[in-house]
Scaffold this motif. Structure first.
Motif, PDB file in Angstrom:
ATOM      1  N   TYR A   1       0.761   7.926   2.275  1.00 12.29           N
ATOM      2  CA  TYR A   1       1.532   6.936   2.178  1.00 12.29           C
ATOM      3  C   TYR A   1       2.644   6.717   3.308  1.00 12.29           C
ATOM      4  CZ  TYR A   1      -0.559   6.034  -2.604  1.00 12.29           C
ATOM      5  OH  TYR A   1      -1.331   5.803  -3.217  1.00 12.29           O
TER       6      TYR A   1
ATOM      7  N   THR B   1      -4.098   1.599   3.818  1.00 13.60           N
ATOM      8  CA  THR B   1      -3.158   0.377   3.316  1.00 13.60           C
ATOM      9  C   THR B   1      -1.566   0.452   3.613  1.00 13.60           C
ATOM     10  OG1 THR B   1      -4.725   0.182   1.513  1.00 13.60           O
ATOM     11  CG2 THR B   1      -2.697  -0.943   1.381  1.00 13.60           C
ATOM     12  N   GLY B   2      -1.353   1.973   3.707  1.00 19.62           N
ATOM     13  CA  GLY B   2      -0.026   2.213   3.953  1.00 19.62           C
ATOM     14  C   GLY B   2       0.557   1.844   5.219  1.00 19.62           C
TER      15      GLY B   2
ATOM     16  N   GLN C   1       1.729   2.377  -3.702  1.00 18.91           N
ATOM     17  CA  GLN C   1       0.363   2.249  -3.581  1.00 18.91           C
ATOM     18  C   GLN C   1      -0.415   2.696  -4.705  1.00 18.91           C
ATOM     19  OE1 GLN C   1      -1.046   2.964   0.348  1.00 18.91           O
ATOM     20  NE2 GLN C   1      -3.026   3.341  -0.258  1.00 18.91           N
TER      21      GLN C   1
ATOM     22  N   ALA D   1      -0.734  -2.173  -1.927  1.00 22.68           N
ATOM     23  CA  ALA D   1       0.289  -1.460  -1.626  1.00 22.68           C
ATOM     24  C   ALA D   1       1.590  -2.168  -1.769  1.00 22.68           C
ATOM     25  CB  ALA D   1       0.404  -0.361  -0.373  1.00 22.68           C
TER      26      ALA D   1
ATOM     27  N   SER E   1      -7.363  -0.953  -2.075  1.00 28.29           N
ATOM     28  CA  SER E   1      -6.097  -0.420  -2.625  1.00 28.29           C
ATOM     29  C   SER E   1      -4.928  -1.434  -1.918  1.00 28.29           C
ATOM     30  CB  SER E   1      -5.869   0.893  -1.676  1.00 28.29           C
ATOM     31  OG  SER E   1      -4.763   1.375  -2.253  1.00 28.29           O
TER      32      SER E   1
ATOM     33  N   CYS F   1       1.869  -2.208  -8.825  1.00 32.36           N
ATOM     34  CA  CYS F   1       2.559  -1.849  -7.480  1.00 32.36           C
ATOM     35  C   CYS F   1       3.911  -2.734  -7.663  1.00 32.36           C
ATOM     36  CB  CYS F   1       1.810  -2.179  -6.383  1.00 32.36           C
ATOM     37  SG  CYS F   1       0.593  -0.766  -6.051  1.00 32.36           S
TER      38      CYS F   1
END
Lengths: 80, 159, 750
Positions: free
Chosen positions: C646, C711-712, C631, C607, C605, C427
């Protein structure tokens, strides 16, 4: 012998951060921990998530524990 | 309170209903006429989930009284597609994945249709400002804007 | 870039199966069900943020001809304290029971006290004023720091801090303390050349789903009661109601409506048990729906935080120690997401010495609920801001600084196990190569970058695939679809069965038509329920091969299966799925595949987000001019909906960073309980959100899936606040970076 690493909550009850336990499966491992630490209750253990060799397993009752495995008790995550 | 008898047109169909004098058009559509495609998100005119057209003009049906529909022509999301096919705007929303949960989608489809009838060739900025009254919490608007721009192009007869 | 050559369906951008209903207005959401004979329920809410209830007199309301039932806490069975894992973590049933309807105390403005069911919504609303309550008003505590003081007014006389070495004797607003450590931070800071230490705060925020909580219920004394509601987890709603109302699980059917957004907040209950009690007392079906005002005041917002972070590094850019104290406001009852906050704060970094302590603190605000990666955005905001400041002080590019210290496979986490294969480095490299990072900034613009980490979870999922005589199938699952997951289920089943997605219909079944499935949350659905779909589809394939063998009177070993076609190895004859299903009646009855799993091996995950802003220095207003969200998805099943996650996460985070906050009066009343004043981002506030899907597969999932939903929302807080700081030359540690605050920072600096 499997190495068991306790979360900070469990350390308050076990008085140590890790211990080596001779057990081939998770059920036996928990039984051994309950024998060893009088302050520890089954409820406290069930509240935690468990990672065996890095893999988080939600409910590992029947799970085998490798002979040199690492068992982590950690805070249970759920998420949004 | 005595209910008022209202005669109106909804999606081209002659419609009659009884409503309390203080009942909103949104409540009438959803609770009296069972047209639940029009959604309630705030009841204060801030979110646009209840967008409908009244005599061709885009309104928040939570800010209109049911009695004001007397003699008017009301358009809701249920009237956007014909019996056979989805409207291009609806197709483009699906193609561009311009919805996640879908609760804001009926309002956005109605608003987009009103926008493109008013302005068939909007810029991205014009789309963003026209739709600023329709809140979406899932998508971040990116795919919605793309779906609207693409709809406009197809409806103009472009590629 | 993520379109795959190796799969036929996975990685394609198919039309979602529930799409037609959603664009035509046919999809039924929480407030869309009405039943014959239905009446309406409304809730009387506390006008005080903190008060003792001396007496409730409902007699006048009960005597009113329009009123069909009145309920208070006294109508509910006593519930003992006890845990249940859902949404934000452990739910305490006694607390939940007192949150649904207050017992002897109200603990926040808007706290539910009593409910009325009447012939119409307006009549129920009007009758609320007939309930008379005698309050003993108490001093509210709103701020975390105030609540933590030893002499602070107490919300609960029976709350004693958990997690201390010694059992405390005095009650406290601090519900629990948690500590995580690794290495020796003192030695780490001693080895550092540069140390950054700073305080941060984030406000109470709301998830802001557009659909208010709503439910329609029918209590049945003899048979099975029905609850229809907008929820992320109807099986957990069933479990909660059965406890709160002392009902057998078998007497309760919960139907998940289409859900108009949740983001974690629809993982618990507010109206459902109250509505069912009103239905029981009135003998009528009852509908209840919150107003937007009620949603803000009395559902479960995201926790406010106050934190302090200290990070040290050597001149060459090696981080030597990271330390944090993270204090979370739980609201009226214990249980903020402090735990995951502590665990995630520093996880993007491979650093030898770390120490994090967390406090879960009760205050007179609504009980916090889960909000997308619960606890992580607040914690990682503080950590990432400090990391960026340290990179600045060292004169190192923030991407290079992170690459130098990035977590990777084998990194020992502070919370337990070592990380498996993760995609943070990929990433960061993608960020470095992004067009945005290479673009120069204009005047009054600033740039910020931040990383984010979330665990993702597995857990229980149940799936049945029923094949029909024409070779089409129904995928029956138990995971409410909050953002298009039915499309990914359809694609994973199609890939496994070798038949077109259009021949498979995914259905989210009620609690009677599929076995238990955990709540949609923790970014688990496409991962865990997806695994169950694949396993159920494999079960179908196994049976179809047996049936083909039966048709040809050969053994299963003589059947070759590929692309949805069985081939008789000996004769070369072929049978399609449709051929086999058409004759299923003659080969043993219809075919159903099944999987009940408790999925493990969820893949974290990571990002990285990049944000460019422009600040109007005369007004303090910030506009986002360019944004890139990068991500690791593991594998994107449906790239459009992965991008959508995202983009949606990024924009929720932008709102959190720039505008959103609960504004309270001194007496604890929220002053901006509407979308006009609690301003979530509008389309006119934003640019397009560029996305990069990184794919570092999760080896535990057949297709490599990690969760993508949460995660976003983590990186935007620090990415935006760093960009604002960069634009104005003042470090912004307190969110939101709203115009008055930015303007004041500019003026104070000059």
């Amino acid at each position: 012998m499997a190495k068991v690493i306790f979360s900070s909550e469990l350390q308050l009850l076990t008085g140590e951060d890790s211990v080596s336990i001779a057990a081939t499966n998770y059920r036996d491992l928990v039984a051994e921990l309950l024998l060893r630490y009088k302050k520890l209750s089954e409820g406290e253990i069930l509240k935690m998530a468990v990672a065996i060799d890095g893999e988080v397993i939600p409910d590992p009752l029947l799970e085998p524990v490798p002979s040199n495995g690492e068992v982590h008790f950690l805070y249970r995550i759920s998420g949004g | 309170m005595t209910k008022t008898h209202v005669t109106t047109t909804v999606n081209g169909e002659d419609t009659e209903f009884l409503c309390e004098p203080n009942e909103t058009l949104l409540s009438v559509l959803r609770n009296e006429l069972q047209l639940t495609g029009t959604k309630e998100g705030c009841s204060s005119g801030d979110c646009g989930a209840c967008s409908v057209t009244m005599n061709g003009r885009l309104v928040c049906s939570c800010l209109v009284l049911g009695v004001e529909a007397e003699g008017a022509e009301i358009g809701t999301v249920e009237g956007v597609s014909n019996k056979e096919n989805l409207h291009i705007i609806q197709e483009k929303f699906l193609e561009h994945a311009a919805l996640q949960c879908g609760i804001c989608t009926p309002g956005l489809i109605v608003s987009t249709k009103a926008l493109l009838e008013e302005n068939p060739d909007p810029t991205e900025e014009e789309v963003r400002y026209y739709l600023a009254g329709n809140l979406c919490r899932c998508t971040g608007y990116d795919k919605i804007i793309r779906a609207v721009m693409d709809s406009a192009e197809v409806m103009r007869g472009g590629a | 870039m993520s379109e795959s050559q190796e799969y036929k369906y996975i990685g394609q951008r198919t039309i979602r199966p529930d799409g037609f209903d959603k664009v035509t207005g046919r999809a039924d959401f929480g407030a869309d069900l009405s039943l014959p004979g239905m009446i309406w329920g409304k809730i009387l809410r506390s006008p005080h943020a903190h008060a003792r209830i001396k007496n409730i007199d409902t007699s006048k309301a009960e005597a009113h001809p329009d009123v069909m039932a009145v309920v208070t806490h006294q109508d509910f069975p006593a519930v003992s304290a006890g845990g249940f894992a859902v949404g934000e973590g452990q739910v305490d049933f006694k607390d939940l029971s007192r949150n649904v309807l207050a017992d002897d105390k109200v603990l926040y403005h808007g706290h539910a006290i009593a409910a009325i069911a009447a012939k119409s919504e307006a009549a129920a609303e009007a009758a609320l004023s007939l309930i008379e309550i005698d309050f003993d008003v108490l001093m509210p505590v709103l701020d975390i720091a105030e609540a933590m003081k030893p002499d602070s007014p107490l919300l609960h006389d029976d709350l004693f801090t958990q997690g201390l070495a010694e059992q405390p004797e005095k009650a406290s607003n601090i519900a629990s303390r948690m500590e995580l450590k690794k290495g020796d931070v003192d030695a780490g800071f001693a080895a550092a050349d540069v140390v950054v230490e700073r305080d941060f705060s984030t406000p109470t925020v709301h998830q802001g789903y557009i659909e208010p909580h709503a439910t329609t219920v029918r209590y049945d004394e003899d048979g099975q009661s029905m609850v229809w509601c907008s929820t992320q987890g109807h099986f957990d709603v069933r479990a909660i109601i059965s406890t709160l109302l002392s009902m057998d699980l078998s007497k309760l059917k919960v139907v998940a409506s289409e859900i108009g957004g949740g983001f974690g907040a629809k993982t618990t209950v507010y109206l459902e048990p109250v509505a069912l009690m009103l239905s029981k007392k009135s003998g009528r079906p009852v509908k209840m729906a919150m107003t937007r005002d009620e949603v803000f005041r009395a559902s479960g917002p995201g926790s406010a935080t106050r934190s302090r972070v200290k990070i040290g590094a050597t001149k060459d850019g090696t981080i030597t120690a990271m330390q944090a104290q993270l204090n979370y406001a739980a609201g009226a009852f214990k249980g903020s997401p402090m735990g995951p906050g502590c665990m995630t704060a520093f996880t993007p970094y491979d650093v030898e010495n770390m120490y994090v302590e967390g406090y879960d603190v009760v205050v007179n605000k609504p009980k916090a609920a889960a909000y997308r990666a619960p606890g992580a955005p607040q914690a990682e905001f503080a950590a990432e801001m400090a990391v960026n400041e340290l990179a600045d002080k060292l004169g190192i590019d923030p991407i290079e600084f992170r690459l130098q210290n990035a977590a990777k496979e084998g990194t020992q986490t502070i919370y337990g196990p070592q990380l498996k294969v993760v995609g943070l480095v990929e990433c960061l490299e993608a960020a470095k190569n992004s067009p945005q990072y290479k673009q120069a900034l204009a005047e009054n613009q600033g740039r910020g970058l931040a990383a984010g980490f979330w665990f993702n979870i597995g857990g229980q999922s149940s799936v049945v695939i029923n094949m029909k005589p024409d070779g089409t199938g129904t995928i029956v699952e138990g995971s409410p679809d909050i953002g298009g997951s039915r499309a990914s289920m359809q694609m994973m089943a199609a890939e496994t069965l070798g038949i077109d997605t259009s021949r498979l219909t995914p259905v989210v079944a009620d609690t009677e038509h599929i076995a238990y499935s955990a709540t949609t949350g923790g970014s688990r659905t496409t991962f865990a329920t997806g695994m169950a779909v694949i396993e159920a589809a494999e079960d179908v394939v196994r049976q179809l091969k047996e049936r083909a063998a039966a048709v040809w009177n050969v053994t299963v070993e003589q059947i070759d299966w590929a692309d949805g076609v069985a081939t008789n190895v000996a004769s070369g004859d072929k049978l399609s799925v449709a051929d086999i299903c058409e004759t299923a009646d003659k080969t043993g009855g219809q075919v159903s595949g099944r999987a009940n799993i408790n999925a493990r091996g969820a893949g974290p995950s990571f990002a990285v987000h990049l944000c460019d802003v422009e600040v109007d220095k005369e007004t303090g207003k910030t506009g986002v001019v360019r944004y890139t969200a990068i991500q690791d998805a593991g594998k994107a099943i449906h790239p459009s909906y992965v991008e959508g996650q995202y983009q949606g996460g990024a924009v929720q985070g932008i709102g959190w960073a720039l505008n959103e906050e609960y504004v309270y009066s001194e007496d604890g009343v929220m002053e901006n309980a509407g979308f006009l004043d609690y301003r979530i981002p509008l389309s006119s506030d934003l640019p397009m959100i560029e996305t990069v899907i990184v794919e570092v597969p999760n080896s535990f999932h057949p297709f490599g899936v990690r969760g993508v939903g949460e995660t976003g929302i983590i990186p935007p807080l620090a990415a935006v606040a760093t960009a604002v700081s960069d634009a104005i030359g003042v470090r912004m540690g307190d969110l939101p970076c709203s115009p008055p605050k930015v303007l004041k920072a500019i003026q104070d600096a000059s």
